[in-house]
Design a protein around this motif. Sequence first.
Motif, PDB file in Angstrom:
ATOM      1  N   GLU A   1       0.134  40.094  81.880  1.00 32.75           N
ATOM      2  CA  GLU A   1      -1.143  39.453  82.192  1.00 32.75           C
ATOM      3  C   GLU A   1      -1.365  38.191  81.370  1.00 32.75           C
ATOM      4  OE1 GLU A   1      -4.186  42.345  81.746  1.00 32.75           O
ATOM      5  OE2 GLU A   1      -3.489  43.603  83.405  1.00 32.75           O
ATOM      6  N   VAL A   2      -0.448  37.913  80.447  1.00 29.60           N
ATOM      7  CA  VAL A   2      -0.564  36.712  79.616  1.00 29.60           C
ATOM      8  C   VAL A   2       0.694  35.886  79.787  1.00 29.60           C
ATOM      9  CG1 VAL A   2      -2.025  37.870  77.931  1.00 29.60           C
ATOM     10  CG2 VAL A   2       0.456  37.837  77.590  1.00 29.60           C
ATOM     11  N   ASN A   3       0.654  34.654  79.310  1.00 33.38           N
ATOM     12  CA  ASN A   3       1.807  33.778  79.333  1.00 33.38           C
ATOM     13  C   ASN A   3       2.987  34.485  78.668  1.00 33.38           C
ATOM     14  OD1 ASN A   3       3.688  31.690  78.972  1.00 33.38           O
ATOM     15  ND2 ASN A   3       2.106  30.169  78.570  1.00 33.38           N
ATOM     16  N   LYS A   4       4.124  34.516  79.344  1.00 33.10           N
ATOM     17  CA  LYS A   4       5.276  35.270  78.842  1.00 33.10           C
ATOM     18  C   LYS A   4       5.757  34.786  77.481  1.00 33.10           C
ATOM     19  CE  LYS A   4       8.369  32.452  81.705  1.00 33.10           C
ATOM     20  NZ  LYS A   4       9.282  32.477  82.884  1.00 33.10           N
ATOM     21  N   VAL A   5       5.528  33.504  77.145  1.00 29.60           N
ATOM     22  CA  VAL A   5       6.002  33.010  75.852  1.00 29.60           C
ATOM     23  C   VAL A   5       5.177  33.566  74.701  1.00 29.60           C
ATOM     24  CG1 VAL A   5       6.898  30.901  76.884  1.00 29.60           C
ATOM     25  CG2 VAL A   5       4.618  30.887  75.847  1.00 29.60           C
ATOM     26  N   LEU A   6       4.040  34.197  75.013  1.00 29.35           N
ATOM     27  CA  LEU A   6       3.199  34.798  73.984  1.00 29.35           C
ATOM     28  C   LEU A   6       3.481  36.286  73.800  1.00 29.35           C
ATOM     29  CD1 LEU A   6      -0.197  33.071  74.859  1.00 29.35           C
ATOM     30  CD2 LEU A   6       1.487  32.381  73.145  1.00 29.35           C
ATOM     31  N   LEU A   7       4.380  36.829  74.598  1.00 28.63           N
ATOM     32  CA  LEU A   7       4.720  38.246  74.480  1.00 28.63           C
ATOM     33  C   LEU A   7       5.535  38.494  73.209  1.00 28.63           C
ATOM     34  CD1 LEU A   7       5.739  38.973  78.187  1.00 28.63           C
ATOM     35  CD2 LEU A   7       3.629  39.684  77.029  1.00 28.63           C
ATOM     36  N   PRO A   8       5.383  39.679  72.602  1.00 27.03           N
ATOM     37  CA  PRO A   8       6.116  39.960  71.362  1.00 27.03           C
ATOM     38  C   PRO A   8       7.609  40.185  71.620  1.00 27.03           C
ATOM     39  CG  PRO A   8       4.878  41.893  72.071  1.00 27.03           C
ATOM     40  CD  PRO A   8       4.464  40.766  72.979  1.00 27.03           C
ATOM     41  N   LEU A   9       8.424  39.668  70.712  1.00 26.69           N
ATOM     42  CA  LEU A   9       9.870  39.882  70.744  1.00 26.69           C
ATOM     43  C   LEU A   9      10.322  40.134  69.315  1.00 26.69           C
ATOM     44  CD1 LEU A   9      12.615  39.896  72.183  1.00 26.69           C
ATOM     45  CD2 LEU A   9      12.708  37.422  71.846  1.00 26.69           C
ATOM     46  N   ASP A  10      10.491  41.382  68.975  1.00 29.97           N
ATOM     47  CA  ASP A  10      10.846  41.801  67.629  1.00 29.97           C
ATOM     48  C   ASP A  10       9.783  41.330  66.637  1.00 29.97           C
ATOM     49  OD1 ASP A  10      12.592  43.288  65.996  1.00 29.97           O
ATOM     50  OD2 ASP A  10      13.511  41.462  65.249  1.00 29.97           O
TER      51      ASP A  10
ATOM     52  N   ALA B   1       8.330  38.353  66.194  1.00 32.63           N
ATOM     53  CA  ALA B   1       7.507  37.184  66.521  1.00 32.63           C
ATOM     54  C   ALA B   1       7.377  37.061  68.034  1.00 32.63           C
ATOM     55  CB  ALA B   1       8.131  35.913  65.939  1.00 32.63           C
ATOM     56  N   PRO B   2       6.386  36.316  68.529  1.00 32.14           N
ATOM     57  CA  PRO B   2       6.300  36.067  69.970  1.00 32.14           C
ATOM     58  C   PRO B   2       7.507  35.280  70.466  1.00 32.14           C
ATOM     59  CG  PRO B   2       4.208  35.593  68.896  1.00 32.14           C
ATOM     60  CD  PRO B   2       5.216  35.796  67.805  1.00 32.14           C
ATOM     61  N   VAL B   3       7.763  35.360  71.768  1.00 31.60           N
ATOM     62  CA  VAL B   3       8.900  34.677  72.385  1.00 31.60           C
ATOM     63  C   VAL B   3       8.943  33.210  71.979  1.00 31.60           C
ATOM     64  CG1 VAL B   3       9.841  33.896  74.602  1.00 31.60           C
ATOM     65  CG2 VAL B   3       9.068  36.269  74.336  1.00 31.60           C
ATOM     66  N   LEU B   4       7.820  32.518  72.091  1.00 25.32           N
ATOM     67  CA  LEU B   4       7.779  31.093  71.798  1.00 25.32           C
ATOM     68  C   LEU B   4       8.132  30.800  70.349  1.00 25.32           C
ATOM     69  CD1 LEU B   4       7.125  28.183  72.642  1.00 25.32           C
ATOM     70  CD2 LEU B   4       4.723  28.658  72.108  1.00 25.32           C
ATOM     71  N   ALA B   5       7.721  31.650  69.439  1.00 24.60           N
ATOM     72  CA  ALA B   5       7.972  31.411  68.020  1.00 24.60           C
ATOM     73  C   ALA B   5       9.466  31.375  67.713  1.00 24.60           C
ATOM     74  CB  ALA B   5       7.283  32.476  67.180  1.00 24.60           C
ATOM     75  N   HIS B   6      10.260  32.160  68.429  1.00 29.10           N
ATOM     76  CA  HIS B   6      11.709  32.133  68.218  1.00 29.10           C
ATOM     77  C   HIS B   6      12.279  30.766  68.601  1.00 29.10           C
ATOM     78  CE1 HIS B   6      12.311  36.437  67.305  1.00 29.10           C
ATOM     79  NE2 HIS B   6      11.298  36.628  68.135  1.00 29.10           N
ATOM     80  N   SER B   7      11.785  30.193  69.708  1.00 32.39           N
ATOM     81  CA  SER B   7      12.238  28.867  70.125  1.00 32.39           C
ATOM     82  C   SER B   7      11.855  27.815  69.089  1.00 32.39           C
ATOM     83  CB  SER B   7      11.642  28.504  71.487  1.00 32.39           C
ATOM     84  OG  SER B   7      12.096  29.384  72.490  1.00 32.39           O
ATOM     85  N   VAL B   8      10.636  27.900  68.589  1.00 34.38           N
ATOM     86  CA  VAL B   8      10.172  26.937  67.590  1.00 34.38           C
ATOM     87  C   VAL B   8      10.965  27.067  66.302  1.00 34.38           C
ATOM     88  CG1 VAL B   8       8.205  26.272  66.150  1.00 34.38           C
ATOM     89  CG2 VAL B   8       7.862  26.794  68.575  1.00 34.38           C
ATOM     90  N   ARG B   9      11.193  28.283  65.872  1.00 33.06           N
ATOM     91  CA  ARG B   9      11.926  28.504  64.614  1.00 33.06           C
ATOM     92  C   ARG B   9      13.326  27.904  64.685  1.00 33.06           C
ATOM     93  NH1 ARG B   9      11.248  34.297  62.345  1.00 33.06           N
ATOM     94  NH2 ARG B   9      12.035  34.854  64.409  1.00 33.06           N
ATOM     95  N   ALA B  10      14.010  28.102  65.804  1.00 34.28           N
ATOM     96  CA  ALA B  10      15.364  27.560  65.954  1.00 34.28           C
ATOM     97  C   ALA B  10      15.351  26.038  65.918  1.00 34.28           C
ATOM     98  CB  ALA B  10      15.985  28.053  67.253  1.00 34.28           C
TER      99      ALA B  10
ATOM    100  N   ALA C   1       0.383  31.886  67.669  1.00 29.85           N
ATOM    101  CA  ALA C   1       1.675  32.536  67.893  1.00 29.85           C
ATOM    102  C   ALA C   1       2.780  31.928  67.046  1.00 29.85           C
ATOM    103  CB  ALA C   1       2.043  32.448  69.375  1.00 29.85           C
ATOM    104  N   VAL C   2       2.738  30.619  66.842  1.00 30.26           N
ATOM    105  CA  VAL C   2       3.841  29.957  66.132  1.00 30.26           C
ATOM    106  C   VAL C   2       3.563  29.764  64.645  1.00 30.26           C
ATOM    107  CG1 VAL C   2       4.537  28.785  68.237  1.00 30.26           C
ATOM    108  CG2 VAL C   2       3.063  27.585  66.606  1.00 30.26           C
ATOM    109  N   ALA C   3       2.325  29.943  64.212  1.00 32.08           N
ATOM    110  CA  ALA C   3       1.964  29.681  62.812  1.00 32.08           C
ATOM    111  C   ALA C   3       2.860  30.415  61.810  1.00 32.08           C
ATOM    112  CB  ALA C   3       0.497  30.035  62.579  1.00 32.08           C
TER     113      ALA C   3
ATOM    114  N   GLY D   1      10.448  27.169  76.588  1.00 30.18           N
ATOM    115  CA  GLY D   1       9.976  28.095  75.570  1.00 30.18           C
ATOM    116  C   GLY D   1      10.310  29.533  75.864  1.00 30.18           C
ATOM    117  N   ALA D   2      10.638  29.843  77.115  1.00 32.90           N
ATOM    118  CA  ALA D   2      10.987  31.212  77.499  1.00 32.90           C
ATOM    119  C   ALA D   2      12.463  31.522  77.265  1.00 32.90           C
ATOM    120  CB  ALA D   2      10.629  31.445  78.964  1.00 32.90           C
TER     121      ALA D   2
END
Length: 235
Positions: free
Chosen positions: A19-28, A30-39, A64-66, A111-112
């Motif tokens: 029901e929310v943007n998929k990049v905001l979903l949790p993945l281990d 951090a959220p999905v988007l945060a992994h992209s930003v971190r890399a 999510a990315v903070a 971001g996904a």
Amino acid sequence: MSVAVVILAAGSGSRVGAEVNKVLLPLDDAPVLAHSVRAALEVDDVARVVLVVRPGEQEAVAEAVAPVLGDREVIVVEGGHTRHDSEWAALRVLRGAIEDGTVDVVAIHDGARPLATPALYADVVAAARAHGGAIPVVPAPALLGPDGPVGGAVAVQTPQAFTAATLLDAYERAEADGFGGTDTASCLERYAPVPVAAVPSVPSNLKVTWPGDLETALRLLRQRRAGLERTDVVG
């Protein structure tokens, strides 16, 4: 000279069943988007990261990315109705740095795709500097033709990188003409064709699209952290 990374995060969660943007979903952790930003932030040449988000999600994306920013900052801009519009919004923010030569390469990433590595970013940036453009590719499953399986096709991933001045010029000309490309390559092909190098990638750089993709991404992430990454998962 430095690199600017544009991360497109203006999608939805409909196909993944959320029901929310998929990049905001949790993945281990951090959220999905945060992994992209971190890399992206781990790449030596990256000086700017621009996140393109849906209207009304600026605060949610910032939250999510903070945790992965440390002392770094990202720029959050509102995207448009199409991918082209969203990329153009990011390029407008970067225009000054591109025009004065501070940014010489722009990399654009979905971001996904949370499993793109800093090494892949570095490879496409180096290839873009050498050739003008670069895209990561993996062998696609063979198609069945009249004479049997037909191989040789590739699947294109992100991050994709391009010479910044060329990319900006193409999008400025597209804006003047009212043209909206289906992707970055279509705009460049029309207004500023450049050689595009194919950079080898791995299928595990998957895009979270369907309900099972998050589980697959989690498994691959944990395998990577354990030093056991496999490359036979289609993404």
